[in-house]
Design a protein around this motif. Structure first.
Motif, PDB file in Angstrom:
ATOM      1  N   ARG A   1       0.793  -1.222   0.000  1.00  0.00           N
ATOM      2  CA  ARG A   1       0.000   0.000   0.000  1.00  0.00           C
ATOM      3  C   ARG A   1       0.830   1.279   0.000  1.00  0.00           C
ATOM      4  N   HIS A   2       0.134   2.380   0.228  1.00  0.00           N
ATOM      5  CA  HIS A   2       0.716   3.734   0.248  1.00  0.00           C
ATOM      6  C   HIS A   2       1.078   4.246  -1.142  1.00  0.00           C
ATOM      7  N   LEU A   3       0.622   3.563  -2.200  1.00  0.00           N
ATOM      8  CA  LEU A   3       0.916   4.078  -3.540  1.00  0.00           C
ATOM      9  C   LEU A   3       0.170   5.385  -3.793  1.00  0.00           C
ATOM     10  N   GLY A   4      -0.847   5.651  -2.982  1.00  0.00           N
ATOM     11  CA  GLY A   4      -1.601   6.896  -3.126  1.00  0.00           C
ATOM     12  C   GLY A   4      -1.065   8.021  -2.263  1.00  0.00           C
ATOM     13  N   SER A   5       0.112   7.812  -1.669  1.00  0.00           N
ATOM     14  CA  SER A   5       0.729   8.900  -0.899  1.00  0.00           C
ATOM     15  C   SER A   5       2.137   9.119  -1.435  1.00  0.00           C
ATOM     16  N   SER A   6       2.800  10.134  -0.930  1.00  0.00           N
ATOM     17  CA  SER A   6       4.145  10.433  -1.446  1.00  0.00           C
ATOM     18  C   SER A   6       5.099   9.269  -1.168  1.00  0.00           C
ATOM     19  N   ALA A   7       4.765   8.453  -0.158  1.00  0.00           N
ATOM     20  CA  ALA A   7       5.621   7.311   0.184  1.00  0.00           C
ATOM     21  C   ALA A   7       5.757   6.331  -0.979  1.00  0.00           C
ATOM     22  N   GLY A   8       4.717   6.246  -1.803  1.00  0.00           N
ATOM     23  CA  GLY A   8       4.734   5.302  -2.921  1.00  0.00           C
ATOM     24  C   GLY A   8       5.880   5.534  -3.888  1.00  0.00           C
ATOM     25  N   LYS A   9       6.382   6.764  -3.916  1.00  0.00           N
ATOM     26  CA  LYS A   9       7.484   7.094  -4.839  1.00  0.00           C
ATOM     27  C   LYS A   9       8.782   6.402  -4.428  1.00  0.00           C
ATOM     28  N   ARG A  10       8.830   5.930  -3.180  1.00  0.00           N
ATOM     29  CA  ARG A  10      10.069   5.300  -2.706  1.00  0.00           C
ATOM     30  C   ARG A  10      10.199   3.846  -3.153  1.00  0.00           C
ATOM     31  N   TYR A  11       9.130   3.287  -3.686  1.00  0.00           N
ATOM     32  CA  TYR A  11       9.203   1.886  -4.114  1.00  0.00           C
ATOM     33  C   TYR A  11      10.026   1.753  -5.385  1.00  0.00           C
ATOM     34  N   SER A  12      10.782   0.662  -5.456  1.00  0.00           N
ATOM     35  CA  SER A  12      11.506   0.391  -6.702  1.00  0.00           C
ATOM     36  C   SER A  12      10.556  -0.287  -7.682  1.00  0.00           C
ATOM     37  N   PRO A  13      10.807  -0.130  -8.987  1.00  0.00           N
ATOM     38  CA  PRO A  13       9.970  -0.825  -9.976  1.00  0.00           C
ATOM     39  C   PRO A  13       9.967  -2.340  -9.757  1.00  0.00           C
ATOM     40  N   GLN A  14      11.087  -2.878  -9.284  1.00  0.00           N
ATOM     41  CA  GLN A  14      11.169  -4.333  -9.051  1.00  0.00           C
ATOM     42  C   GLN A  14      10.205  -4.750  -7.938  1.00  0.00           C
TER      43      GLN A  14
ATOM     44  N   ASN B   1      -3.930   3.421  -1.555  1.00  0.00           N
ATOM     45  CA  ASN B   1      -4.601   4.142  -0.472  1.00  0.00           C
ATOM     46  C   ASN B   1      -3.839   5.442  -0.233  1.00  0.00           C
ATOM     47  N   GLY B   2      -4.552   6.443   0.212  1.00  0.00           N
ATOM     48  CA  GLY B   2      -3.941   7.763   0.342  1.00  0.00           C
ATOM     49  C   GLY B   2      -4.671   8.747  -0.554  1.00  0.00           C
ATOM     50  N   HIS B   3      -4.151   9.931  -0.621  1.00  0.00           N
ATOM     51  CA  HIS B   3      -4.853  11.035  -1.281  1.00  0.00           C
ATOM     52  C   HIS B   3      -4.864  10.910  -2.810  1.00  0.00           C
ATOM     53  N   PHE B   4      -3.793  10.355  -3.363  1.00  0.00           N
ATOM     54  CA  PHE B   4      -3.641  10.352  -4.828  1.00  0.00           C
ATOM     55  C   PHE B   4      -4.122   9.029  -5.418  1.00  0.00           C
ATOM     56  N   LYS B   5      -5.062   9.108  -6.323  1.00  0.00           N
ATOM     57  CA  LYS B   5      -5.604   7.894  -6.936  1.00  0.00           C
ATOM     58  C   LYS B   5      -5.028   7.719  -8.341  1.00  0.00           C
ATOM     59  N   PRO B   6      -4.897   6.483  -8.796  1.00  0.00           N
ATOM     60  CA  PRO B   6      -4.208   6.258 -10.076  1.00  0.00           C
ATOM     61  C   PRO B   6      -4.998   6.743 -11.293  1.00  0.00           C
ATOM     62  N   TRP B   7      -6.271   7.072 -11.094  1.00  0.00           N
ATOM     63  CA  TRP B   7      -7.029   7.663 -12.203  1.00  0.00           C
ATOM     64  C   TRP B   7      -6.904   9.192 -12.179  1.00  0.00           C
ATOM     65  N   GLY B   8      -6.179   9.700 -11.181  1.00  0.00           N
ATOM     66  CA  GLY B   8      -5.951  11.141 -11.080  1.00  0.00           C
ATOM     67  C   GLY B   8      -4.570  11.500 -11.606  1.00  0.00           C
ATOM     68  N   ARG B   9      -4.086  12.687 -11.233  1.00  0.00           N
ATOM     69  CA  ARG B   9      -2.874  13.208 -11.867  1.00  0.00           C
ATOM     70  C   ARG B   9      -1.557  12.698 -11.309  1.00  0.00           C
ATOM     71  N   THR B  10      -1.458  12.546  -9.999  1.00  0.00           N
ATOM     72  CA  THR B  10      -0.104  12.473  -9.425  1.00  0.00           C
ATOM     73  C   THR B  10       0.226  11.185  -8.667  1.00  0.00           C
ATOM     74  N   ALA B  11      -0.523  10.130  -8.852  1.00  0.00           N
ATOM     75  CA  ALA B  11      -0.230   8.900  -8.104  1.00  0.00           C
ATOM     76  C   ALA B  11       1.023   8.216  -8.651  1.00  0.00           C
ATOM     77  N   SER B  12       1.757   7.567  -7.749  1.00  0.00           N
ATOM     78  CA  SER B  12       2.926   6.787  -8.176  1.00  0.00           C
ATOM     79  C   SER B  12       2.459   5.559  -8.960  1.00  0.00           C
ATOM     80  N   TYR B  13       3.218   5.215  -9.956  1.00  0.00           N
ATOM     81  CA  TYR B  13       2.994   3.985 -10.735  1.00  0.00           C
ATOM     82  C   TYR B  13       1.585   3.895 -11.334  1.00  0.00           C
ATOM     83  N   ALA B  14       1.043   5.053 -11.713  1.00  0.00           N
ATOM     84  CA  ALA B  14      -0.292   5.048 -12.334  1.00  0.00           C
ATOM     85  C   ALA B  14      -0.287   4.257 -13.642  1.00  0.00           C
ATOM     86  N   GLU B  15       0.875   4.210 -14.294  1.00  0.00           N
ATOM     87  CA  GLU B  15       0.949   3.483 -15.581  1.00  0.00           C
ATOM     88  C   GLU B  15       0.763   1.978 -15.377  1.00  0.00           C
ATOM     89  N   VAL B  16       1.139   1.475 -14.200  1.00  0.00           N
ATOM     90  CA  VAL B  16       0.936   0.050 -13.897  1.00  0.00           C
ATOM     91  C   VAL B  16      -0.569  -0.215 -13.751  1.00  0.00           C
TER      92      VAL B  16
END
Length: 335
Positions: free
Chosen positions: A270-283, A294-309
């Motif tokens: 989890r935490h891909l919807g918060s700034s913490a998600g940016k710390r995950y490696s692609p692997q 979970n968190g403020h940023f959703k992958p259908w919105g603008r700024t979520a980490s790994y939205a392309e996945v």
């Protein structure tokens, strides 16, 4: 059929088996409950698609929604590759929550009744012995049967992923303070909470993905217990003023205190919807069995980490109502 006392009226049931081979011996029905609200409908669609594409098991989705979303959902499911999924659409009656949730008149539009659907699992899926509940901001990257087969200890009605033990917390969360302890969710100044003698530093768990044993749930009357704490909170304001997460979490933390099993942490990264998600490696993201924004940023919105996945599993809305918001263009038009 008559509506159940909760007004959980089954609207659709598509009984035909998926148009592909299921594994021999895998014909056992796996019930997956997901809530689908209109403004987040693309999330539920992507979540179901990712589960459907990764399994050869007999998965049936129980999609809980509000009456005004039913037609939109039916069109989206019926005119896309998802039409071969097995699903039931259930209409959730928000009146069941009267007296159990404090709705601020100024913020009435922020009240999300469907977030409480998870409290009513035996009413939603009355004949199942075991169900999986998932939030709409997840995608699954492995066979859901593995999560379904999570062993629950005797006497346990559910298995969650603990916040402190989760792989994602170790990777992502630094200086989280009380955010992942009971004190982050409950007001320990209140006598009602103190009387429960629950340690304030007990690790919380995430209610967005869990496996429930409904036989045990009914036996222990979990729904009634949850409703009791919701109603008490309306009167006594028992939840923390700086609530660390969803308002569905505090009653679950009380009812399941030291009374739940654990799911594999890779089944709720989890935490891909918060700034913490940016710390995950692609692997790491690739290795996760379930990704949770979970968190403020959703992958259908603008700024979520790994939205392309996430977007790989999104099926564009044939009605054009739901559009992805992307940085480079204002909207992702349904093709």
């Amino acid at each position: 059929t008559d509506p159940s006392p909760l007004g959980l009226q089954p609207i659709d049931f598509i009984p035909a088996a998926p148009q592909r081979l299921t594994d021999e011996g895998n014909d056992k029905e796996i019930s997956v409950v997901i809530a689908a609200s209109d403004e987040r409908l693309g999330g539920a669609i992507a979540a179901m698609n990712s589960i459907y594409q990764h399994t050869r098991s007999n998965v049936v989705f129980h999609i809980v929604t509000l009456n005004d979303t039913v037609d939109h959902l039916r069109i989206w499911l019926g005119s896309t590759p998802l039409k071969n999924m097995r699903y039931r659409i259930l209409d959730f009656d928000p009146r069941v929550l009267e007296g159990k949730v404090q709705v601020d008149p100024q913020k009435a539009d922020t009240f999300k009744p469907l977030t409480f659907a998870r409290f009513y699992l035996p009413n939603l899926v009355p004949h199942a012995e075991k169900v999986i509940y998932v939030d709409d901001d997840v995608i699954v990257q492995d066979d859901i049967v593995e999560l379904y087969n999570t062993p629950l200890k005797p006497g346990h009605a559910a298995a969650f992923s603990d916040d402190c033990d989760s792989t994602s917390s170790k990777v992502a969360v630094r200086g989280a303070g009380n955010q992942y302890n009971y004190i982050g969710f409950l007001d320990y100044k209140k006598e009602t909470i103190r009387k429960l003698a629950m340690k304030a530093n007990t690790c919380s768990f995430n209610p967005g993905v869990f496996v429930a044993n409904l036989t045990e749930w009914k036996l222990q009357n979990i729904t009634k217990q949850l409703e009791k704490w919701m109603a008490l909170n309306v009167v006594e304001e028992l939840y923390s003023k700086t609530l660390a997460g969803s308002i569905t979490t505090p009653p679950l933390l009380i009812v399941f205190y030291k009374q739940h099993s654990s799911i594999d942490p890779m089944w709720n990264v989890r935490h891909l919807g918060s700034s913490a998600g940016k710390r995950y490696s692609p692997q790491f993201v690739k290795a996760a069995k379930l990704l949770h924004w979970n968190g403020h940023f959703k992958p259908w919105g603008r700024t979520a980490s790994y939205a392309e996945v996430w977007e790989k599993w999104y099926v564009p809305d044939p009605t054009g109502k739901f559009n992805l918001i992307r940085r480079h263009s204002e909207a992702y038009e349904a093709k």
